[in-house]
Design an enzyme around this catalytic site. Sequence first.
Site, PDB file in Angstrom:
ATOM      1  N   THR A   1       1.141  -0.956  -0.072  1.00 51.25           N
ATOM      2  CA  THR A   1      -0.055  -0.040   0.118  1.00 51.25           C
ATOM      3  C   THR A   1       0.713   1.351  -0.064  1.00 51.25           C
ATOM      4  O   THR A   1       2.211   1.378   0.197  1.00 51.25           O
ATOM      5  CB  THR A   1      -0.949  -0.338   1.619  1.00 51.25           C
ATOM      6  OG1 THR A   1      -1.920   1.595   1.807  1.00 51.25           O
ATOM      7  CG2 THR A   1      -0.267  -0.533   2.404  1.00 51.25           C
TER       8      THR A   1
ATOM      9  N   TYR B   1      -1.613   0.286   9.912  1.00 50.94           N
ATOM     10  CA  TYR B   1      -1.664  -0.635   8.793  1.00 50.94           C
ATOM     11  C   TYR B   1      -0.321  -0.077   8.154  1.00 50.94           C
ATOM     12  O   TYR B   1      -0.193  -1.626   7.427  1.00 50.94           O
ATOM     13  CB  TYR B   1      -2.983  -0.133   8.273  1.00 50.94           C
ATOM     14  CG  TYR B   1      -2.964  -0.827   7.087  1.00 50.94           C
ATOM     15  CD1 TYR B   1      -3.718  -1.616   6.518  1.00 50.94           C
ATOM     16  CD2 TYR B   1      -3.255   0.179   5.737  1.00 50.94           C
ATOM     17  CE1 TYR B   1      -3.794  -1.915   5.043  1.00 50.94           C
ATOM     18  CE2 TYR B   1      -3.399   0.234   4.447  1.00 50.94           C
ATOM     19  CZ  TYR B   1      -3.850  -1.409   3.722  1.00 50.94           C
ATOM     20  OH  TYR B   1      -3.890  -1.905   2.778  1.00 50.94           O
TER      21      TYR B   1
HETATM   22  N1  LIG Z   1      -9.000  -1.439  -1.572  1.00 48.47           N
HETATM   23  C1  LIG Z   1      -7.752  -0.728  -1.430  1.00 48.47           C
HETATM   24  O1  LIG Z   1      -8.169   0.661  -1.636  1.00 48.47           O
HETATM   25  C2  LIG Z   1      -6.733  -0.784  -0.811  1.00 48.47           C
HETATM   26  C3  LIG Z   1      -5.283   0.096  -1.137  1.00 48.47           C
HETATM   27  C4  LIG Z   1      -4.249  -0.619  -0.891  1.00 48.47           C
HETATM   28  C5  LIG Z   1      -3.853  -1.809  -0.757  1.00 48.47           C
HETATM   29  N2  LIG Z   1      -4.765  -2.513  -0.881  1.00 48.47           N
HETATM   30  C6  LIG Z   1      -4.626  -3.553   0.511  1.00 48.47           C
HETATM   31  O2  LIG Z   1      -5.384  -5.079  -0.788  1.00 48.47           O
HETATM   32  C7  LIG Z   1      -5.732  -6.233  -0.229  1.00 48.47           C
HETATM   33  C8  LIG Z   1      -7.331  -6.759  -0.336  1.00 48.47           C
HETATM   34  O3  LIG Z   1      -7.665  -5.535  -0.219  1.00 48.47           O
HETATM   35  P1  LIG Z   1      -9.776  -5.300  -0.438  1.00 48.47           P
HETATM   36  O4  LIG Z   1      -9.760  -3.685  -0.619  1.00 48.47           O
HETATM   37  O5  LIG Z   1      -9.946  -7.122  -1.320  1.00 48.47           O
HETATM   38  O6  LIG Z   1     -10.186  -5.654   0.986  1.00 48.47           O
HETATM   39  P2  LIG Z   1     -10.883  -6.629   1.491  1.00 48.47           P
HETATM   40  O7  LIG Z   1     -11.905  -6.835   2.724  1.00 48.47           O
HETATM   41  O8  LIG Z   1     -12.783  -6.841   0.742  1.00 48.47           O
HETATM   42  O9  LIG Z   1     -10.817  -8.237   1.138  1.00 48.47           O
HETATM   43  C9  LIG Z   1      -9.936  -9.022   1.903  1.00 48.47           C
HETATM   44  C10 LIG Z   1      -9.819 -10.209   2.301  1.00 48.47           C
HETATM   45  O10 LIG Z   1      -9.346 -11.236   2.594  1.00 48.47           O
HETATM   46  C11 LIG Z   1      -9.892 -12.048   3.864  1.00 48.47           C
HETATM   47  N3  LIG Z   1      -9.152 -12.111   4.676  1.00 48.47           N
HETATM   48  C12 LIG Z   1      -9.306 -10.922   5.530  1.00 48.47           C
HETATM   49  N4  LIG Z   1      -8.105 -11.934   6.516  1.00 48.47           N
HETATM   50  C13 LIG Z   1      -7.934 -13.319   6.203  1.00 48.47           C
HETATM   51  C14 LIG Z   1      -7.220 -14.402   6.818  1.00 48.47           C
HETATM   52  N5  LIG Z   1      -6.727 -14.414   7.552  1.00 48.47           N
HETATM   53  N6  LIG Z   1      -7.366 -15.969   6.336  1.00 48.47           N
HETATM   54  C15 LIG Z   1      -8.241 -15.791   5.267  1.00 48.47           C
HETATM   55  N7  LIG Z   1      -9.171 -14.417   4.032  1.00 48.47           N
HETATM   56  C16 LIG Z   1      -8.532 -13.406   4.854  1.00 48.47           C
HETATM   57  C17 LIG Z   1     -11.454 -10.983   3.686  1.00 48.47           C
HETATM   58  O11 LIG Z   1     -12.124 -12.243   4.050  1.00 48.47           O
HETATM   59  C18 LIG Z   1     -11.526 -10.517   2.500  1.00 48.47           C
HETATM   60  O12 LIG Z   1     -12.356 -11.686   1.403  1.00 48.47           O
HETATM   61  C19 LIG Z   1      -5.774  -6.608   1.230  1.00 48.47           C
HETATM   62  O13 LIG Z   1      -4.593  -6.617   1.754  1.00 48.47           O
HETATM   63  C20 LIG Z   1      -5.037  -4.597   1.775  1.00 48.47           C
HETATM   64  O14 LIG Z   1      -4.227  -4.231   2.418  1.00 48.47           O
HETATM   65  C21 LIG Z   1      -6.070  -2.107  -0.422  1.00 48.47           C
HETATM   66  O1  LIG Z   2     -16.378   9.999   2.898  1.00 54.42           O
HETATM   67  C1  LIG Z   2     -15.826  10.314   3.041  1.00 54.42           C
HETATM   68  C2  LIG Z   2     -14.565   9.534   2.457  1.00 54.42           C
HETATM   69  C3  LIG Z   2     -13.127  10.012   2.054  1.00 54.42           C
HETATM   70  N1  LIG Z   2     -12.592  11.238   1.892  1.00 54.42           N
HETATM   71  C4  LIG Z   2     -11.743  11.593   1.873  1.00 54.42           C
HETATM   72  O2  LIG Z   2     -10.854  11.698   0.472  1.00 54.42           O
HETATM   73  C5  LIG Z   2      -9.383  11.212   0.576  1.00 54.42           C
HETATM   74  C6  LIG Z   2      -9.737   9.328  -0.114  1.00 54.42           C
HETATM   75  O3  LIG Z   2      -9.945   8.584   1.134  1.00 54.42           O
HETATM   76  P1  LIG Z   2     -10.381   7.650   1.043  1.00 54.42           P
HETATM   77  O4  LIG Z   2     -10.866   6.549   2.697  1.00 54.42           O
HETATM   78  O5  LIG Z   2     -10.973   6.457  -0.338  1.00 54.42           O
HETATM   79  O6  LIG Z   2      -8.925   5.996   0.609  1.00 54.42           O
HETATM   80  P2  LIG Z   2      -6.926   6.523   1.888  1.00 54.42           P
HETATM   81  O7  LIG Z   2      -6.584   7.346   0.620  1.00 54.42           O
HETATM   82  O8  LIG Z   2      -8.312   7.369   3.112  1.00 54.42           O
HETATM   83  O9  LIG Z   2      -7.086   5.152   1.893  1.00 54.42           O
HETATM   84  C7  LIG Z   2      -6.281   4.572   0.734  1.00 54.42           C
HETATM   85  O10 LIG Z   2      -5.035   4.593   0.800  1.00 54.42           O
HETATM   86  C8  LIG Z   2      -4.439   4.398   1.956  1.00 54.42           C
HETATM   87  C9  LIG Z   2      -3.015   4.758   1.998  1.00 54.42           C
HETATM   88  O11 LIG Z   2      -2.726   6.100   2.564  1.00 54.42           O
HETATM   89  C10 LIG Z   2      -4.956   2.221   2.166  1.00 54.42           C
HETATM   90  O12 LIG Z   2      -3.413   2.011   1.321  1.00 54.42           O
HETATM   91  C11 LIG Z   2      -6.389   1.887   1.884  1.00 54.42           C
HETATM   92  O13 LIG Z   2      -6.179   1.092   1.837  1.00 54.42           O
HETATM   93  C12 LIG Z   2      -6.887   3.300   0.931  1.00 54.42           C
HETATM   94  O14 LIG Z   2      -8.177   2.877   0.709  1.00 54.42           O
HETATM   95  C13 LIG Z   2      -9.332  11.034   1.478  1.00 54.42           C
HETATM   96  O15 LIG Z   2      -9.204  12.745   1.593  1.00 54.42           O
HETATM   97  C14 LIG Z   2     -10.652  10.976   2.268  1.00 54.42           C
HETATM   98  O16 LIG Z   2     -10.457  11.900   3.690  1.00 54.42           O
HETATM   99  C15 LIG Z   2     -13.757  12.024   2.458  1.00 54.42           C
HETATM  100  O17 LIG Z   2     -13.247  13.472   2.431  1.00 54.42           O
HETATM  101  N2  LIG Z   2     -15.036  11.657   2.536  1.00 54.42           N
END
Ligand SMILES: NC(=O)c1ccc[n+]([C@@H]2O[C@H](COP(=O)([O-])OP(=O)(O)OC[C@H]3O[C@@H](n4cnc5c(N)ncnc54)[C@H](O)[C@@H]3O)[C@@H](O)[C@H]2O)c1
Ligand SMILES: O=c1ccn([C@@H]2O[C@H](COP(=O)(O)OP(=O)(O)O[C@H]3O[C@H](CO)[C@H](O)[C@H](O)[C@H]3O)[C@@H](O)[C@H]2O)c(=O)[nH]1
Length: 331
Positions: free
Chosen positions: A117, A141
């Site tokens: 991330t 995190y």
């Molecule tokens: N969504 C984002 O913007 C974002 C940004 C940066 C990194 N990531 C990373 O991407 C990955 C996926 O994120 P996502 O948005 O799809 O989240 P998500 O919550 O939709 O998916 C995570 C999945 O992992 C499973 N899981 C959690 N803990 C587990 C465990 N101990 N064993 C087996 N399964 C488990 C959950 O049931 C879920 O299906 C994560 O590692 C997250 O940190 C996401």
């Molecule tokens: O209701 C909302 C939701 C978000 N925001 C703003 O929108 C921007 C984006 O926020 P998100 O919650 O969509 O995403 P983040 O940038 O906080 O988080 C993302 O980037 C992080 C790294 O910093 C992690 O990897 C995380 O998993 C990933 O979703 C931020 O400025 C937040 O303050 C609002 O103003 N209102």
Amino acid sequence: MTVLVTGGAGYIGSHMVLALRDAGREVVVLDNLSTGFRWAVHPEAAFVEGDCGDEALLGKVIREHGVDAIVHFAGSIVVPDSVADPLGYYLNNTVRSRALIAAAVANGVPRFLFSSTAAVYGDAKESPIVEAAPLDPVSPYGTSKLMTEMMLRDTARAHPLKYVALRYFNVAGADPAGRSGQSSPRATHLIKVATQAALGERTHLDVFGTDYPTPDGTCLRDYIHVSDLARAHVLALDYLAAGGESTVFNCGYGRGYSVLEVIEAVKRVSGVDFPVNHAPRRAGDPAALVAGAGRIRETLGWKPEFDHLDTIVAHALAWERSLAARRQAAE
Ligand SMILES: NC(=O)c1ccc[n+]([C@@H]2O[C@H](COP(=O)([O-])OP(=O)(O)OC[C@H]3O[C@@H](n4cnc5c(N)ncnc54)[C@H](O)[C@@H]3O)[C@@H](O)[C@H]2O)c1
Ligand SMILES: O=c1ccn([C@@H]2O[C@H](COP(=O)(O)OP(=O)(O)O[C@H]3O[C@H](CO)[C@H](O)[C@H](O)[C@H]3O)[C@@H](O)[C@H]2O)c(=O)[nH]1
């Protein structure tokens, strides 16, 4: 040979399974369904309900399915929750990743991709942020993810395991064919929440902070379409299979949009003028997170297909509508 996808019932993992199946690969999903959904698992993927920290189960799955690559998405992802429960995050994201890496080594799995991330950079001093920028996470995190990157780095030096850690910026959008999307009702991500407001599922949207040192005072983020991200993972697997060295890639488009620009896009694409309130800053939000995105393009030849905010929003909105229809049908 088969790819093991941990977290394949979740948002990004389910898109990875689509990309792998579209590329004709065999897939086994391991997920404990803590935030994922059984229905989100691709019908052509084998499914094992279990924990990615269960080393005995992992060994069995790897041997039975002939797994030759692991793509590790499973984890806990809510930054403020990690501040409230750091040990829970270190357990699920770091300790359980250690077990998975150990199972890979013990069973001779040669390739490993890891969901990292932009949070590993913390409050970056530069923008765009390149991979060589200082690593200084400001949340448990981010630290939990950085520790896993370090375990992979050291393990790859000691054992015949190659890895790529992909540092995602802001992942958004949904499968263009409508097969998957962000389905968590508790999601806090801006584009998800804004599409819910546009569909009347939320009364309004809060803008967290309007006094940042950015052009319009709201935070800048680099939004990457989830299907482009999944395709980057498929290319990273091919890169390792072709003998590529272990490395780290930023995943973003290299362009920042402000919170207000995103809201305008959601209003424009949906045609709905939902109420927007100005709220105080949210703890832990850096002002700007924009990827220096050259390395992944140069090394993998990755070319994004959906590098357009309105397209990302349109796909997110279509998925949100299909979730609403699914809920109605269930009532
Ligand atoms: N969504 C984002 O913007 C974002 C940004 C940066 C990194 N990531 C990373 O991407 C990955 C996926 O994120 P996502 O948005 O799809 O989240 P998500 O919550 O939709 O998916 C995570 C999945 O992992 C499973 N899981 C959690 N803990 C587990 C465990 N101990 N064993 C087996 N399964 C488990 C959950 O049931 C879920 O299906 C994560 O590692 C997250 O940190 C996401
Ligand atoms: O209701 C909302 C939701 C978000 N925001 C703003 O929108 C921007 C984006 O926020 P998100 O919650 O969509 O995403 P983040 O940038 O906080 O988080 C993302 O980037 C992080 C790294 O910093 C992690 O990897 C995380 O998993 C990933 O979703 C931020 O400025 C937040 O303050 C609002 O103003 N209102």
